[in-house]
Design a protein around this motif. Structure first.
Motif, PDB file in Angstrom:
ATOM      1  N   UNK A 191      11.906   7.130  -8.452  1.00 37.78           N
ATOM      2  CA  UNK A 191      12.300   5.813  -8.955  1.00 37.78           C
ATOM      3  C   UNK A 191      13.310   5.182  -8.016  1.00 37.78           C
ATOM      4  N   UNK A 192      14.300   5.951  -7.566  1.00 39.91           N
ATOM      5  CA  UNK A 192      15.298   5.423  -6.630  1.00 39.91           C
ATOM      6  C   UNK A 192      14.633   4.997  -5.319  1.00 39.91           C
ATOM      7  N   UNK A 193      13.618   5.740  -4.909  1.00 38.73           N
ATOM      8  CA  UNK A 193      12.884   5.408  -3.688  1.00 38.73           C
ATOM      9  C   UNK A 193      12.208   4.046  -3.818  1.00 38.73           C
ATOM     10  N   UNK A 194      11.550   3.816  -4.951  1.00 43.63           N
ATOM     11  CA  UNK A 194      10.927   2.520  -5.197  1.00 43.63           C
ATOM     12  C   UNK A 194      11.966   1.410  -5.227  1.00 43.63           C
ATOM     13  N   UNK A 213       0.380  -5.789   5.044  1.00 42.89           N
ATOM     14  CA  UNK A 213       0.910  -5.208   3.808  1.00 42.89           C
ATOM     15  C   UNK A 213       2.216  -4.451   4.081  1.00 42.89           C
ATOM     16  N   UNK A 214       3.062  -4.386   3.075  1.00 45.30           N
ATOM     17  CA  UNK A 214       4.188  -3.461   3.103  1.00 45.30           C
ATOM     18  C   UNK A 214       3.630  -2.061   2.862  1.00 45.30           C
ATOM     19  N   UNK A 215       4.222  -1.046   3.518  1.00 43.50           N
ATOM     20  CA  UNK A 215       3.671   0.311   3.422  1.00 43.50           C
ATOM     21  C   UNK A 215       4.764   1.318   3.094  1.00 43.50           C
ATOM     22  N   UNK A 216       4.532   2.079   2.034  1.00 44.75           N
ATOM     23  CA  UNK A 216       5.325   3.257   1.700  1.00 44.75           C
ATOM     24  C   UNK A 216       4.417   4.455   1.919  1.00 44.75           C
ATOM     25  N   UNK A 217       4.820   5.389   2.780  1.00 42.57           N
ATOM     26  CA  UNK A 217       3.977   6.524   3.137  1.00 42.57           C
ATOM     27  C   UNK A 217       4.702   7.828   2.851  1.00 42.57           C
ATOM     28  N   UNK A 218       4.027   8.720   2.143  1.00 42.96           N
ATOM     29  CA  UNK A 218       4.613  10.027   1.863  1.00 42.96           C
ATOM     30  C   UNK A 218       4.836  10.824   3.153  1.00 42.96           C
ATOM     31  N   UNK A 246       0.869  -1.176   0.000  1.00 44.46           N
ATOM     32  CA  UNK A 246       0.000   0.000   0.000  1.00 44.46           C
ATOM     33  C   UNK A 246       0.906   1.226   0.000  1.00 44.46           C
ATOM     34  N   UNK A 247       0.767   2.050  -1.025  1.00 44.13           N
ATOM     35  CA  UNK A 247       1.575   3.266  -1.199  1.00 44.13           C
ATOM     36  C   UNK A 247       0.666   4.464  -0.951  1.00 44.13           C
ATOM     37  N   UNK A 248       0.950   5.229   0.112  1.00 43.01           N
ATOM     38  CA  UNK A 248       0.055   6.291   0.582  1.00 43.01           C
ATOM     39  C   UNK A 248       0.540   7.656   0.097  1.00 43.01           C
ATOM     40  N   UNK A 268       8.272   2.261   5.105  1.00 42.68           N
ATOM     41  CA  UNK A 268       9.243   3.308   4.794  1.00 42.68           C
ATOM     42  C   UNK A 268       8.499   4.613   4.562  1.00 42.68           C
ATOM     43  N   UNK A 269       9.120   5.724   4.932  1.00 40.62           N
ATOM     44  CA  UNK A 269       8.544   7.051   4.692  1.00 40.62           C
ATOM     45  C   UNK A 269       9.240   7.691   3.492  1.00 40.62           C
ATOM     46  N   UNK A 270       8.469   8.391   2.673  1.00 40.75           N
ATOM     47  CA  UNK A 270       8.983   8.888   1.403  1.00 40.75           C
ATOM     48  C   UNK A 270       9.616  10.265   1.448  1.00 40.75           C
ATOM     49  N   UNK A 271      10.750  10.387   2.096  1.00 46.77           N
ATOM     50  CA  UNK A 271      11.540  11.623   1.985  1.00 46.77           C
ATOM     51  C   UNK A 271      12.426  11.480   0.746  1.00 46.77           C
TER      52      UNK A 271
END
Length: 399
Positions: A343-346, A98-103, A77-79, A131-134
């Protein structure tokens, strides 16, 4: 590991578009342990979300994010939705395994951020990665800067100067958006772009900010309502309805780091002429580094050990295959752009899911930023009094 990592993307706006591009691009340039696949896009408005899904190349859409959480065919889940939704969505996704990527910022309050930290730590025992999306951490030049700092090339850190300047709200008749509503955004310039500077500074130095003294300003207290207020020439009518702005337009603060280093931070959406000026400089007793996102493929480096007649900042072109991330892209000398950070974050997130790397920034890293944001607001509310950044606490977190 399954052959495919199936992704639900929540939030069809600007950041959702950027994340969608990244999920599609990452496996085409990097060797990944599993191939990500965008499955569904969730948003609040069914028609708008369906149109965005078609544009972004996502096969399904829904106007209810809850419907994707329990789906057995969703792994990630990508927030990318507004800040007031982050905690609820992330907690539900982590509880569902779920794996979570959060802005960023992680949440709208320290309490919510720390609930998310506790949930992420609990879910990690079952293999869920969060992971948090910095995203600016994935700028090759800043990744190189961190390497230089870690290698001791600038020595003991004395000063950190960070500026994040934008001007998209400098016109007082620019329309009201959700980013100007505290209930949805949490804070204004401070949390939106100042959070990037705080995270970058703590990540590059390897030190936490311990104390702040701050000032916040709201220069334009009301804004015309979007879509209902524009007359001829694109200007708001005199009788146009207005909404009250409940967040800051600008933030400035000094900071003390754990080692005693001094920091000076400025974030504003009122710096006329600056579209997206994100700059940081760090001075140590052996050298300095400086980065400006307007020249994102360059890093300035000063080495005090150079002979006296040869000293000065030199520009390092960060597009060589030996430098972070750059080897997966174009021939040396061909620069990257803003979209590559995502892209690098993903790539880093998928590799962490595959077990090859540790996901960073963690939710705990992001909560450290949240605590600095809270201290800045406390200081500004108390006539710039010095405020200590609160230590971590998981009070109220799930058992």
């Amino acid at each position: 590991m399954p052959a495919t990592l199936r992704v639900a993307l929540i939030g069809p706006g600007f950041m959702g578009r950027m994340h969608a591009h990244a999920w599609r691009t990452a496996p085409r340039f990097f060797d990944l342990p599993v191939t990500p696949e965008l499955v569904v896009l969730a948003g609040r408005d069914a028609e708008r979300t369906a149109a965005a899904a078609a544009s972004y190349g996502v096969p399904e859409s829904t106007d209810d994010w809850r419907t994707v959480i329990d789906r057995s065919d969703i792994d990630v889940v990508d927030i990318c939705s507004p800040g007031d939704t982050h905690a609820e969505i992330a907690l539900a996704a982590l509880a569902a395994g779920k794996h979570v990527l959060c802005e960023k910022p992680l949440a709208n309050s320290v309490a919510d951020a720390e609930r998310m930290v506790a949930a992420a730590e609990q879910a990690s025992s079952a293999g869920a990665v969060s992971m948090c999306g910095f995203s600016y951490r994935r700028t090759p030049a800043l990744a190189l800067a961190r390497r230089l700092v870690e290698d001791g090339r600038i020595g003991r850190i004395r000063h950190v100067r960070a500026q994040y300047l934008q001007d998209w709200l400098s016109d007082p008749e620019a329309p009201f958006t959700w980013r100007l509503d505290r209930e949805r955004a949490g804070s204004g310039t401070l949390g939106d772009i100042g959070a990037h500077s705080i995270d970058t500074a703590q990540w590059l130095t390897g030190e936490d900010i311990m104390r702040v003294s701050a000032a916040l300003r709201t220069f334009v207290p009301t804004r015309p309502v979007r879509g209902e207020s524009v007359g001829l020439g694109g200007r708001a009518r005199e009788d146009a309805p207005h909404e009250r702005v409940t967040v800051d337009d600008a933030a400035a603060f000094t900071a003390s780091f754990a080692s005693g280093a001094l920091g000076v931070f400025e974030a504003t959406r009122m710096a006329t002429g600056h579209r997206n000026s994100n700059r940081i400089e760090i001075n140590g007793d052996r050298g300095s580094i400086a980065f400006d996102f307007r020249e994102m493929n360059e890093l300035e480096f000063y080495d005090a050990a150079d002979p006296a007649g040869e000293q000065g900042f030199r520009r390092i072109q960060v597009n060589e295959p030996e430098q972070p991330y750059a080897g997966a892209w174009w021939p040396a000398g061909h620069g990257l752009g803003y979209e590559h950070l995502f892209t690098h974050q993903v790539v880093d997130f998928v590799r962490a899911i595959g077990g090859g790397e540790t996901a960073a920034p963690t939710f705990a890293d992001a909560a450290r930023v949240q605590r600095v944001l809270a201290a800045v607001e406390d200081s500004a509310a108390n006539d710039s009094a010095a405020v200590d950044v609160a230590p971590a606490s998981i009070e109220g977190a799930p058992a």
